[in-house]
Write an enzyme that holds these catalytic residues in place. Structure first.
Site, mmCIF file in Angstrom:
data_model
loop_
_atom_site.group_PDB
_atom_site.id
_atom_site.type_symbol
_atom_site.label_atom_id
_atom_site.label_comp_id
_atom_site.label_asym_id
_atom_site.label_seq_id
_atom_site.Cartn_x
_atom_site.Cartn_y
_atom_site.Cartn_z
ATOM 1 N N ASP A 72 72.754 72.751 -74.946
ATOM 2 C CA ASP A 72 74.172 72.432 -74.720
ATOM 3 C C ASP A 72 74.932 72.555 -76.032
ATOM 4 O O ASP A 72 75.119 71.575 -76.745
ATOM 5 C CB ASP A 72 74.262 71.010 -74.156
ATOM 6 C CG ASP A 72 75.682 70.598 -73.837
ATOM 7 O OD1 ASP A 72 76.527 71.490 -73.621
ATOM 8 O OD2 ASP A 72 75.961 69.388 -73.796
ATOM 9 N N LYS A 74 77.925 74.401 -76.067
ATOM 10 C CA LYS A 74 79.323 74.608 -75.644
ATOM 11 C C LYS A 74 79.995 75.708 -76.458
ATOM 12 O O LYS A 74 80.947 75.464 -77.213
ATOM 13 C CB LYS A 74 80.119 73.312 -75.738
ATOM 14 C CG LYS A 74 79.561 72.207 -74.853
ATOM 15 C CD LYS A 74 80.481 71.008 -74.793
ATOM 16 C CE LYS A 74 79.943 69.905 -73.906
ATOM 17 N NZ LYS A 74 78.722 69.252 -74.414
ATOM 18 N N PHE A 76 82.261 78.404 -77.861
ATOM 19 C CA PHE A 76 83.702 78.655 -77.770
ATOM 20 C C PHE A 76 84.065 79.558 -78.941
ATOM 21 O O PHE A 76 84.089 79.139 -80.099
ATOM 22 C CB PHE A 76 84.470 77.326 -77.855
ATOM 23 C CG PHE A 76 85.952 77.474 -77.693
ATOM 24 C CD1 PHE A 76 86.509 77.576 -76.424
ATOM 25 C CD2 PHE A 76 86.799 77.517 -78.786
ATOM 26 C CE1 PHE A 76 87.889 77.716 -76.261
ATOM 27 C CE2 PHE A 76 88.164 77.648 -78.638
ATOM 28 C CZ PHE A 76 88.715 77.754 -77.373
ATOM 29 N N ASP A 77 84.317 80.851 -78.646
ATOM 30 C CA ASP A 77 84.618 81.808 -79.706
ATOM 31 C C ASP A 77 85.194 83.049 -79.021
ATOM 32 O O ASP A 77 85.411 83.044 -77.804
ATOM 33 C CB ASP A 77 83.330 82.140 -80.483
ATOM 34 C CG ASP A 77 83.631 82.532 -81.938
ATOM 35 O OD1 ASP A 77 84.588 83.315 -82.149
ATOM 36 O OD2 ASP A 77 82.932 82.068 -82.840
ATOM 37 N N THR A 81 81.439 87.418 -79.376
ATOM 38 C CA THR A 81 80.535 86.510 -80.083
ATOM 39 C C THR A 81 79.804 85.595 -79.102
ATOM 40 O O THR A 81 78.609 85.345 -79.240
ATOM 41 C CB THR A 81 81.326 85.688 -81.126
ATOM 42 O OG1 THR A 81 81.935 86.608 -82.026
ATOM 43 C CG2 THR A 81 80.432 84.744 -81.907
ATOM 44 N N THR A 126 83.982 65.022 -69.695
ATOM 45 C CA THR A 126 84.062 63.745 -68.967
ATOM 46 C C THR A 126 84.603 62.616 -69.840
ATOM 47 O O THR A 126 84.882 61.534 -69.343
ATOM 48 C CB THR A 126 82.670 63.346 -68.424
ATOM 49 O OG1 THR A 126 81.699 63.587 -69.439
ATOM 50 C CG2 THR A 126 82.325 64.140 -67.193
HETATM 51 O O1 C5P Z 1 75.180 59.229 -73.522
HETATM 52 P P1 C5P Z 1 75.798 59.907 -72.335
HETATM 53 O O2 C5P Z 1 75.039 59.644 -71.036
HETATM 54 O O3 C5P Z 1 77.274 59.670 -72.221
HETATM 55 O O4 C5P Z 1 75.579 61.459 -72.641
HETATM 56 C C1 C5P Z 1 76.210 62.465 -71.929
HETATM 57 C C2 C5P Z 1 75.804 63.781 -72.483
HETATM 58 O O5 C5P Z 1 76.454 64.792 -71.714
HETATM 59 C C3 C5P Z 1 76.191 64.025 -73.933
HETATM 60 O O6 C5P Z 1 75.139 64.756 -74.521
HETATM 61 C C4 C5P Z 1 77.444 64.867 -73.844
HETATM 62 O O7 C5P Z 1 77.524 65.809 -74.904
HETATM 63 C C5 C5P Z 1 77.242 65.614 -72.540
HETATM 64 N N1 C5P Z 1 78.449 66.052 -71.849
HETATM 65 C C6 C5P Z 1 79.432 65.202 -71.421
HETATM 66 N N2 C5P Z 1 80.548 65.679 -70.779
HETATM 67 C C7 C5P Z 1 80.670 66.989 -70.551
HETATM 68 C C8 C5P Z 1 79.673 67.858 -70.983
HETATM 69 C C9 C5P Z 1 78.561 67.345 -71.613
HETATM 70 O O8 C5P Z 1 79.320 63.990 -71.605
HETATM 71 N N3 C5P Z 1 81.716 67.425 -69.863
#
Ligand code: C5P
Length: 242
Positions: A72, A74, A76-77, A81, A126
Site C-alpha cells: 500500500d 498509494k 500518485f505521480d 511513472t 477514510t
Molecule cells: O490502524 P488502522 O486500522 O486505522 O489502519 C488502517 C490502515 O488502512 C492504515 O494502514 C491506513 O494507511 C490504511 N488506509 C486507510 N484509509 C484508506 C486507505 C488506506 O486507513 N482510504
C-alpha cells in the site's frame, strides 16, 4: 428486491482480514507476524515500512511465509511513472497495490501487464470527512465522490477500490460485484480507540455492507493480545459468511 451486498467472491474467509503492519521497521513487523502466526494470512505493508528500509526483503520474506501481501504505497505521480512502478511491483508475488483515483493514473496503472497483482484505486481516504473535503476544495459530498471515483476506476480497468464501509453498500448497489471493495477504518466495538479515522465501522458491518476484504491496523496491533484480537475478528468474519 435488491440483491444482498455481501461479498459473493470466492475468497477463503481467513484471507478476508488484511492486517496493516504499520510498524517502525522490518524487525518489529516480523515479530508481529510471528506473534499473529496462523491467525492472519494477509498483510498490508505501507509507507512506514517503506521508509524504514529493507521493504522488499521483508515483502519477499512474507511471501516465503506463504502470506498474501498488499503493498500500500498509494502511487500518485504522472501516469508513465505510476505505470512503471506497477510494472516493477508485478512478479514479486504481491497480491494488491494502491494508486490514487485520478483518471490518468488509474488508466495507466490498469494498462500494465500485471499478472496476479490487483490494482486498487483509493476513492477517498477514510480519515477524511466532509469538512476535510471542503478544505480541499471539493464541492460534492463524500458519498458522491466515492461513487464517481469507483465508477471511473471500473471503467478504466482497475480491479478494485479502497473505500470506507459507509460507502460499500452504495458501491455494490451501483456497480454490483464487479469491483473488489477493500475497507479500512474498521473498529471492533469492544476495542474502540479515538484516533484519526472518521468513517469507521465494525468488521461484521463492513462485510454486511459489501466489503470483500477489511484492513485492520491499530485494533490488532495495539491490543493487549494481538493474536486474540485477530482471532476474534476472524470468528466475526466466519460468522458473516457461514
Ligand atoms: O490502524 P488502522 O486500522 O486505522 O489502519 C488502517 C490502515 O488502512 C492504515 O494502514 C491506513 O494507511 C490504511 N488506509 C486507510 N484509509 C484508506 C486507505 C488506506 O486507513 N482510504
Amino acid at each position: 428486491m435488491a440483491l444482498s451486498p455481501t461479498s459473493r467472491k470466492n475468497i477463503p474467509d481467513e484471507e478476508r482480514l488484511i492486517v496493516a503492519l504499520d510498524l517502525p521497521d522490518a524487525s518489529a513487523a516480523r515479530a508481529m507476524v510471528d506473534r499473529l502466526g496462523d491467525s492472519v494470512r494477509f498483510y498490508k505493508v505501507g509507507l512506514e515500512l517503506f521508509m524504514a528500509g529493507g521493504y522488499f526483503d521483508f515483502v519477499e520474506w512474507l511471501v516465503g511465509q506463504d502470506k498474501r501481501v498488499f503493498c500500500d504505497l498509494k502511487f500518485f505521480d504522472i501516469s508513465a511513472t505510476v505505470a512503471a512502478a506497477v510494472k516493477r511491483l508485478a512478479g514479486r508475488g504481491v497480491s494488491f497495490t494502491t494508486i490514487h483515483g485520478n483518471d490518468a493514473i488509474m488508466e495507466a496503472a490498469a494498462s500494465v501487464d500485471r499478472g496476479d497483482l490487483k490494482v486498487l484505486a483509493v476513492t477517498v481516504l477514510t480519515s477524511l470527512d466532509r469538512g476535510d473535503l471542503d478544505d480541499l476544495g471539493f464541492r460534492c459530498d463524500v458519498h458522491d465522490l466515492v461513487l464517481s471515483r469507483a465508477r471511473r476506476a471500473l471503467e478504466l480497468g482497475c480491479d478494485g477500490v479502497v473505500s470506507s464501509g459507509l460507502e460499500a453498500r452504495a458501491l455494490r448497489e451501483s456497480l454490483d460485484h464487479r469491483l473488489l471493495v477493500v475497507t479500512p477504518g474498521i473498529r471492533p466495538v469492544d476495542n474502540r480507540v479515538e484516533d484519526d479515522q472518521k468513517r469507521v465501522m465494525t468488521p461484521a458491518r463492513a462485510f454486511e455492507n459489501g466489503a470483500d476484504y477489511i484492513v485492520v491496523g491499530r485494533p490488532i496491533r495495539n491490543a493487549a493480545d494481538p493474536r486474540q484480537a485477530a482471532e476474534a475478528i476472524q470468528a466475526e468474519i466466519a460468522g458473516v459468511f457461514r
